[in-house]
Design an enzyme around this catalytic site. Sequence first.
Site, short mmCIF file in Angstrom:
data_model
loop_
_atom_site.label_atom_id
_atom_site.label_comp_id
_atom_site.label_asym_id
_atom_site.label_seq_id
_atom_site.Cartn_x
_atom_site.Cartn_y
_atom_site.Cartn_z
N LYS A 86 6.08 2.36 2.91
CA LYS A 86 5.87 2.71 1.50
C LYS A 86 7.05 3.54 1.01
O LYS A 86 7.52 4.45 1.70
CB LYS A 86 4.56 3.48 1.35
N SER A 160 -1.46 2.77 -5.31
CA SER A 160 -0.02 2.83 -5.36
C SER A 160 0.67 2.10 -4.20
O SER A 160 1.88 1.87 -4.23
CB SER A 160 0.45 4.28 -5.39
N SER A 184 -5.30 4.63 -3.33
CA SER A 184 -4.03 3.91 -3.21
C SER A 184 -3.87 3.07 -1.95
O SER A 184 -2.96 2.25 -1.87
CB SER A 184 -2.87 4.91 -3.30
#
Length: 478
Positions: A86, A160, A184
């Site tokens: 990420k 996210s 997320s």
Amino acid sequence: MPNDDDLCFLPALELADLLRRREVSAREVLRAHLDRIERVNPAVNAIVTLVAERALDAAKAADERLAAGAGPGEPGPLHGLPIAHKDTHNTAGIRTSHGSRLADGVPDQDDLVIERIKAAGAITLGKTNVPEFAAGSHTFNPIFGATHNPYDLGRSAGGSSGGAAAALASGMVPLADGSDTGGSLRNPASFCNVVGLRPSPGRVPTWPTAAAWNTLSVKGPMARTVGDAALLLSAMAGPDPRSPIALEEPGARFARPLDRDPRGLRVAWSPDLGGLVPVEPAVARAVESAVKVFEDLGCVVEEACPDLAEGEEVFRTLRAWLFEISFGPLMDRYPADHPDALKRTTRENTEEGRRLTGPALGRAEVAHARLFHRVREFFERYDALLLPVSQVVPFDVMAEYPTEVAGVPMESYLDWMRSAYLISSTGSPALSVPAGFTPEGLPVGLQIVGPHRADFAVLQLGHAFEQATGHWRRRPPR
């Protein structure tokens, strides 16, 4: 040996076994995934930084170490498996943008979670897209643009950890890491037909961080199957002296088989969190169908939900406080009229944090304690709670967020995420597992929530559901 596309969609556990037995090399696996990225990523925009040459060098070294004879602790549990990180997780020597021009750069230090994944033998091939500073559950930012849902390119991949979820669903990587404050890890998993686990706070220690005692934000694994998520968790989890809330249980526990007979388990389910959230009919139908699977598995299923009403105040207050800690200095440095200023919603949440008073924080902490005990008492009667991950199906990729759900207006970009963030407030482990598709072919996820620190039991129940349904096997159309 499987062809390249089949290799890219093999479960990580099977791929790891092939690599250990040298039936396929780390270089062959990596090249297959790099070819897949070249073909699919331009349309999906999931991987935003690619380090192909660096990854090929690491794969070559992994093959040579295995050929020379594994030393102590080798091969690691993730030996030779490609992974993308990420883009809010710092990676030494690899661009890390956080989705913002204010933080775009090349770190000289790995985050702890990256250290552990690399030490377990995974091959870093790049970074996955995020919203600016991971704020919000729709992945778009001013540097890389939006990530598209692999099942419908006109739809959101969630966020996210949306780049991670889309990369997994598209066969670009077998494993990906993510993080979760208000959903997320779970929302993008639901949108993309993959698995995302929000672990118990402290299960995956965070370092470095300015908010070391924070329990609202966690890091965790994403994968296409529950077993693969558990495999990645086995490398990510475990104690570390740099985290004051790190749990002592070693990560190796999660490498054990997940098989468990679910007959007789007491399972609660709630279609709307006790009336707290509106849910789109297509989501409600998919989740109700999923609940019937647990009855067929022999579980005792009842409609019930703990009182989560105070989770709203807890989440909103503690999140605003966390935003002020994280982004207050940036907001001071870059006023609203600066071309690289924080996006409006991030500024508003940070300003909300600055308006907090001591009594407001105190009330949130007291409410947090009450919420914990209500949930603890609920799980004295039930082994798990089932509910929707997201209240909506994947929405238009051009929209910032859904402005209404089932006819109910959403006043902010957070409102539509309540089914996930109210669970965040409880501190319970929560798993998003594929639960089926709408008639239009859009994925829907089921959220499985467990008692305090019962991460393994949640994974076991998710695995049983996955084995009974096989929804994860449905690939995107391209």
